[in-house]
Design a protein around this motif. Structure first.
Motif, PDB file in Angstrom:
ATOM      1  N   GLU A   1      36.006  13.376   5.108  1.00  0.00           N
ATOM      2  CA  GLU A   1      34.981  13.340   6.286  1.00  0.00           C
ATOM      3  C   GLU A   1      35.658  12.531   7.610  1.00  0.00           C
ATOM      4  N   ALA A   2      35.740  11.527   7.456  1.00  0.00           N
ATOM      5  CA  ALA A   2      36.224  10.248   8.409  1.00  0.00           C
ATOM      6  C   ALA A   2      38.122  11.836   9.314  1.00  0.00           C
ATOM      7  N   ALA A   3      38.815  11.875   8.249  1.00  0.00           N
ATOM      8  CA  ALA A   3      39.838  12.124   8.453  1.00  0.00           C
ATOM      9  C   ALA A   3      39.507  14.127  10.050  1.00  0.00           C
ATOM     10  N   TRP A   4      38.284  14.670   9.593  1.00  0.00           N
ATOM     11  CA  TRP A   4      38.393  15.327  10.145  1.00  0.00           C
ATOM     12  C   TRP A   4      37.474  15.448  11.956  1.00  0.00           C
ATOM     13  N   LEU A   5      36.746  14.650  11.305  1.00  0.00           N
ATOM     14  CA  LEU A   5      36.358  13.469  13.355  1.00  0.00           C
ATOM     15  C   LEU A   5      37.991  13.063  13.581  1.00  0.00           C
ATOM     16  N   PHE A   6      38.977  12.512  12.911  1.00  0.00           N
ATOM     17  CA  PHE A   6      39.417  12.240  13.962  1.00  0.00           C
ATOM     18  C   PHE A   6      40.874  13.817  14.473  1.00  0.00           C
ATOM     19  N   MET A   7      40.195  14.273  13.907  1.00  0.00           N
ATOM     20  CA  MET A   7      41.526  15.845  13.962  1.00  0.00           C
ATOM     21  C   MET A   7      40.622  16.734  15.109  1.00  0.00           C
ATOM     22  N   SER A   8      39.273  16.347  15.427  1.00  0.00           N
ATOM     23  CA  SER A   8      38.096  16.863  16.019  1.00  0.00           C
ATOM     24  C   SER A   8      38.662  16.371  17.378  1.00  0.00           C
ATOM     25  N   TRP A   9      38.342  15.069  17.213  1.00  0.00           N
ATOM     26  CA  TRP A   9      38.367  14.451  18.421  1.00  0.00           C
ATOM     27  C   TRP A   9      40.000  14.611  19.333  1.00  0.00           C
ATOM     28  N   ALA A  10      41.202  14.367  18.213  1.00  0.00           N
ATOM     29  CA  ALA A  10      42.060  14.450  19.108  1.00  0.00           C
ATOM     30  C   ALA A  10      42.472  15.899  19.769  1.00  0.00           C
ATOM     31  N   THR A  11      41.974  17.199  19.037  1.00  0.00           N
ATOM     32  CA  THR A  11      42.123  18.103  19.746  1.00  0.00           C
ATOM     33  C   THR A  11      41.355  18.559  20.439  1.00  0.00           C
ATOM     34  N   SER A  12      40.374  17.656  20.491  1.00  0.00           N
ATOM     35  CA  SER A  12      39.365  18.070  21.931  1.00  0.00           C
ATOM     36  C   SER A  12      39.430  18.249  23.251  1.00  0.00           C
ATOM     37  N   LYS A  13      38.507  18.775  24.108  1.00  0.00           N
ATOM     38  CA  LYS A  13      38.835  19.451  25.442  1.00  0.00           C
ATOM     39  C   LYS A  13      38.935  18.199  26.524  1.00  0.00           C
ATOM     40  N   ASP A  14      37.854  17.178  26.214  1.00  0.00           N
ATOM     41  CA  ASP A  14      38.322  15.681  27.058  1.00  0.00           C
ATOM     42  C   ASP A  14      39.451  15.321  26.770  1.00  0.00           C
ATOM     43  N   GLN A  15      39.332  14.816  24.953  1.00  0.00           N
ATOM     44  CA  GLN A  15      40.678  14.086  25.345  1.00  0.00           C
ATOM     45  C   GLN A  15      42.175  15.194  25.196  1.00  0.00           C
ATOM     46  N   GLN A  16      41.742  16.044  25.668  1.00  0.00           N
ATOM     47  CA  GLN A  16      43.969  17.186  26.177  1.00  0.00           C
ATOM     48  C   GLN A  16      43.627  16.249  27.646  1.00  0.00           C
ATOM     49  N   ILE A  17      42.352  17.049  27.973  1.00  0.00           N
ATOM     50  CA  ILE A  17      41.999  16.798  28.987  1.00  0.00           C
ATOM     51  C   ILE A  17      42.598  15.374  30.042  1.00  0.00           C
ATOM     52  N   LYS A  18      42.506  14.525  29.547  1.00  0.00           N
ATOM     53  CA  LYS A  18      42.593  12.984  29.164  1.00  0.00           C
ATOM     54  C   LYS A  18      44.495  12.814  29.343  1.00  0.00           C
ATOM     55  N   SER A  19      44.891  13.556  28.064  1.00  0.00           N
ATOM     56  CA  SER A  19      46.889  13.092  27.561  1.00  0.00           C
ATOM     57  C   SER A  19      47.066  13.403  28.678  1.00  0.00           C
ATOM     58  N   MET A  20      46.581  14.625  29.940  1.00  0.00           N
ATOM     59  CA  MET A  20      47.851  14.970  30.771  1.00  0.00           C
ATOM     60  C   MET A  20      48.569  14.347  31.690  1.00  0.00           C
ATOM     61  N   SER A  21      47.374  13.147  31.932  1.00  0.00           N
ATOM     62  CA  SER A  21      47.130  11.707  32.636  1.00  0.00           C
ATOM     63  C   SER A  21      47.903  11.124  32.554  1.00  0.00           C
ATOM     64  N   ILE A  22      48.242  10.832  30.481  1.00  0.00           N
ATOM     65  CA  ILE A  22      48.715  10.225  30.656  1.00  0.00           C
ATOM     66  C   ILE A  22      50.389  10.293  30.186  1.00  0.00           C
ATOM     67  N   ASP A  23      50.520  11.009  29.806  1.00  0.00           N
ATOM     68  CA  ASP A  23      52.387  11.128  28.846  1.00  0.00           C
ATOM     69  C   ASP A  23      52.378  12.962  29.718  1.00  0.00           C
ATOM     70  N   PRO A  24      53.816  13.532  30.067  1.00  0.00           N
ATOM     71  CA  PRO A  24      53.821  15.126  30.718  1.00  0.00           C
ATOM     72  C   PRO A  24      53.520  15.497  28.994  1.00  0.00           C
ATOM     73  N   ASN A  25      52.536  16.559  29.234  1.00  0.00           N
ATOM     74  CA  ASN A  25      51.903  17.134  28.154  1.00  0.00           C
ATOM     75  C   ASN A  25      51.680  18.432  29.113  1.00  0.00           C
ATOM     76  N   SER A  26      51.994  19.518  28.755  1.00  0.00           N
ATOM     77  CA  SER A  26      52.313  20.343  29.334  1.00  0.00           C
ATOM     78  C   SER A  26      51.492  21.451  28.227  1.00  0.00           C
ATOM     79  N   GLY A  27      51.654  21.932  27.229  1.00  0.00           N
ATOM     80  CA  GLY A  27      51.203  22.145  25.770  1.00  0.00           C
ATOM     81  C   GLY A  27      50.049  21.851  24.844  1.00  0.00           C
ATOM     82  N   VAL A  28      49.553  22.005  25.970  1.00  0.00           N
ATOM     83  CA  VAL A  28      47.264  22.012  25.942  1.00  0.00           C
ATOM     84  C   VAL A  28      47.474  22.679  25.173  1.00  0.00           C
ATOM     85  N   SER A  29      46.385  22.838  24.174  1.00  0.00           N
ATOM     86  CA  SER A  29      45.762  23.919  23.317  1.00  0.00           C
ATOM     87  C   SER A  29      44.946  24.391  23.749  1.00  0.00           C
ATOM     88  N   SER A  30      44.172  23.371  24.926  1.00  0.00           N
ATOM     89  CA  SER A  30      42.646  23.807  24.788  1.00  0.00           C
ATOM     90  C   SER A  30      43.000  24.519  26.882  1.00  0.00           C
TER      91      SER A  30
END
Length: 446
Positions: A340-369
Motif C-alpha cells: 500500500e505504501a508502495a502504491w501511494l508512492f507510485m500514484s504520487w510520482a505519476t500524478s498530474k500535479d507532480q508531472q507538471i512540477k517536474s517540467m520546471s525541475i529537469d528537462p522532462n518532455s516525456g510526461v505521461s499526463s
C-alpha cells in the motif's frame, strides 16, 4: 506552412476507455488499507525501496521526494541506475524473491516479461480503492501509454514517461550547405556525407547509438522497419534473416563508419545525446525526450539551432511504422512487504500535479499526463519540437520492439549482431543469420 499537431479528438475521446475500472473491489492488502482511518498518515514509519532508471524523470522525482515523505511519513530509499544496468538489477531482485525493491521502473517490453514470470502484481485493486487513489487519475494518462501498461485486461504498471523517436538536425548547417531535410535513408546518407566532407570530419554527419543491447537495437529498429522489415513473421518465426533486415544493418554500419563520430560503437543514449548537444554532429535519430535537452540553455550549445522531423524511411510506408512508441512504467513487486505504501508512492510520482512540477525541475518532455502536456510550462519550454513529438507519438509503432515474453533474449541477440557488424567482425548478413537462429530457438522453447 508548418502543420500544427495536437492530441487528436479521437485520442482524447479514447481516454475514458483507456482508464482502469474504478469500480472494482479491492482485494488482499489493498482492502485492509481502506479500513485504516483516523490518521492522515496510516503508513507512517514504513520504508520502501524503489529502483529507478537514470533519466530526467527520475531526477525530478528525487528532488520532489521530501514532499512525499513529509506528507505520508513513509521513508523512500531511491536507487537510480543507468538504463543499461536497470533490468539486470531488477531480475536479480525478482528471481531471488528477496523483496529488496518494492517498486521497479522499466520499459514496457521488460514489463511484459515481468508479468509473464509472475514477478509483479496487478494494480487494479489499488486504483479502485477510494482510500488509496487520491493521486491516481487513469483518464489523465496518455491513452497509448496506459494501454501499454496492461496485459490482457489488467493494469500492471503506471506510466512514468513515454516517448517516440524523431530526426533531429542542425538547421544552421543544413541552410549553410543547401541541404534538404531527408525523408528517405538515401537522402540522409547524402546529407551526412556533405556535412562530414565539408567540415573535414570536425562535425560528424550523423550520430546514432552503437552500444550493444537495447541501446543499439532501440535506434536500429527504425531502420529495420524503415527498410520494410519486421521482427516476427506471420508464422511466429524470427524474421531477421531477410534482405530487408540486411539492408537495414548494412546501411547502419555504412553511415556510421563513414560519417559517424569516433567511438560510436560504444555510444548509448547519453553519449549520443551529449555529442549532438555539444554541436559535434549534424543529425541524430533518437528519443523525442532528447528535444528537451537540446533546447535547455543549461545543457546545450545548440539551443534554437535544431530542427525536428519524422524519421526517414526507404519504403515510404513501413508495415508498422518506423517511429517507436516506448513507455516506461513503475511496477509493484509481488514480494513487496509494504504494497500500500508502495502504491501511494507510485500514484504520487505519476500524478498530474507532480508531472507538471517536474517540467520546471529537469528537462522532462516525456510526461505521461495529458494535463501536463496542456500546461503552459510544457508549451513554453518544448514549443520547438512539441508538434513533431506529438505527431510521432500518435503514429508510434507499438510493435517497434517485439512485444512478446521472449523480447529480452531477442533484443540481446540482435544487439550482438549489430555490434558485430559495426566493428567489422562479421558481415551484416552473417550476424543477422546467427541472431535469427538464436531467436528461433528462444521462440521454439516457449
Amino acid at each position: 506552412m508548418k502543420k500544427t499537431y495536437t492530441i487528436s479528438a479521437a485520442l482524447l475521446l479514447s481516454m475514458a476507455m483507456a482508464a482502469t475500472g474504478c469500480g472494482s473491489k479491492p482485494s488482499g492488502n489493498a482492502s485492509q488499507a481502506g479500513a485504516q482511518t483516523g490518521s492522515d498518515q496510516p503508513y507512517k514509519g514504513q520504508q520502501i525501496s524503489v529502483l529507478l532508471e537514470g533519466h530526467s524523470t527520475s531526477n525530478s522525482i528525487q528532488k520532489m521526494l521530501p514532499d512525499f515523505e513529509k506528507s505520508t511519513g513513509i521513508k523512500v530509499n531511491l536507487e537510480i541506475v543507468p538504463y543499461s544496468d536497470l533490468t539486470s538489477k531488477a531480475l536479480m531482485n525478482f528471481s531471488s524473491r528477496s523483496g529488496r525493491y518494492d517498486i521497479v521502473m522499466d520499459d514496457m517490453v521488460h514489463g511484459i516479461s515481468y508479468v509473464n514470470a509472475g514477478y509483479v502484481d496487478p494494480l487494479d485493486s489499488y486504483a479502485g480503492n477510494s482510500s488509496l487513489n487520491k493521486n491516481y487519475d487513469g483518464a489523465d494518462f496518455v491513452p497509448q501509454y496506459l494501454k501499454a501498461m496492461k496485459v490482457g485486461d489488467k493494469l500492471y504498471g503506471l506510466p512514468v514517461y513515454g516517448e517516440s523517436t524523431f530526426l533531429m538536425y542542425r538547421k544552421d548547417l543544413f541552410e549553410k550547405y543547401n541541404l534538404k531535410v531527408p525523408t528517405t535513408f538515401d537522402e540522409m546518407m547524402n546529407d551526412a556525407k556533405v556535412i562530414h566532407d565539408e567540415t573535414k570530419g570536425e562535425i560528424a554527419g550523423i550520430t546514432l547509438r552503437g552500444e550493444q543491447g537495447i541501446q543499439n537495437v532501440y535506434v536500429w529498429a527504425t531502420f529495420l522497419w524503415g527498410f520494410g522489415g519486421q521482427w516476427i513473421n506471420a508464422n511466429g518465426k524470427s524474421d531477421l534473416a531477410t534482405p530487408e533486415a540486411a539492408k537495414a544493418l548494412n546501411f547502419y554500419k555504412d553511415i556510421l563508419t563513414k560519417y559517424g563520430p569516433t567511438g560510436v560503437a560504444n555510444f548509448g543514449w547519453q553519449e549520443n545525446r551529449l555529442l549532438f548537444q555539444q554541436g559535434k554532429a549534424a543529425m541524430t535519430i533518437d528519443a523525442t525526450v532528447n528535444g528537451a535537452f537540446n533546447e535547455d540553455p543549461k545543457e546545450s550549445s545548440v539551443v534554437g539551432k535544431v530542427g525536428y522531423a519524422p524519421v526517414p524511411t526507404q519504403t515510404g510506408n513501413p508495415k508498422g511504422g518506423a517511429s517507436s512508441l516506448a513507455v516506461h512504467g513503475m511496477y509493484l513487486a509481488k514480494d513487496s512487504k509494504n504494497k500500500e505504501a508502495a502504491w501511494l508512492f507510485m500514484s504520487w510520482a505519476t500524478s498530474k500535479d507532480q508531472q507538471i512540477k517536474s517540467m520546471s525541475i529537469d528537462p522532462n518532455s516525456g510526461v505521461s499526463s495529458l494535463s501536463a502536456m496542456k500546461n503552459e510550462v510544457f508549451l513554453s519550454k518544448f514549443g520547438a519540437f512539441k508538434d513533431t513529438m506529438l505527431a510521432a507519438i500518435e503514429k508510434g509503432n507499438p510493435n517497434y520492439l517485439p512485444q512478446i515474453p521472449q523480447a529480452n533474449e531477442i533484443i540481446n541477440n540482435t544487439g550482438v549482431a549489430i555490434s558485430k557488424a559495426l566493428t567489422g567482425h562479421t558481415s551484416a548478413e552473417q550476424a543477422l543469420k546467427e541472431a535469427n537462429d538464436l531467436n528461433n530457438k528462444v521462440l521454439e522453447a516457449k
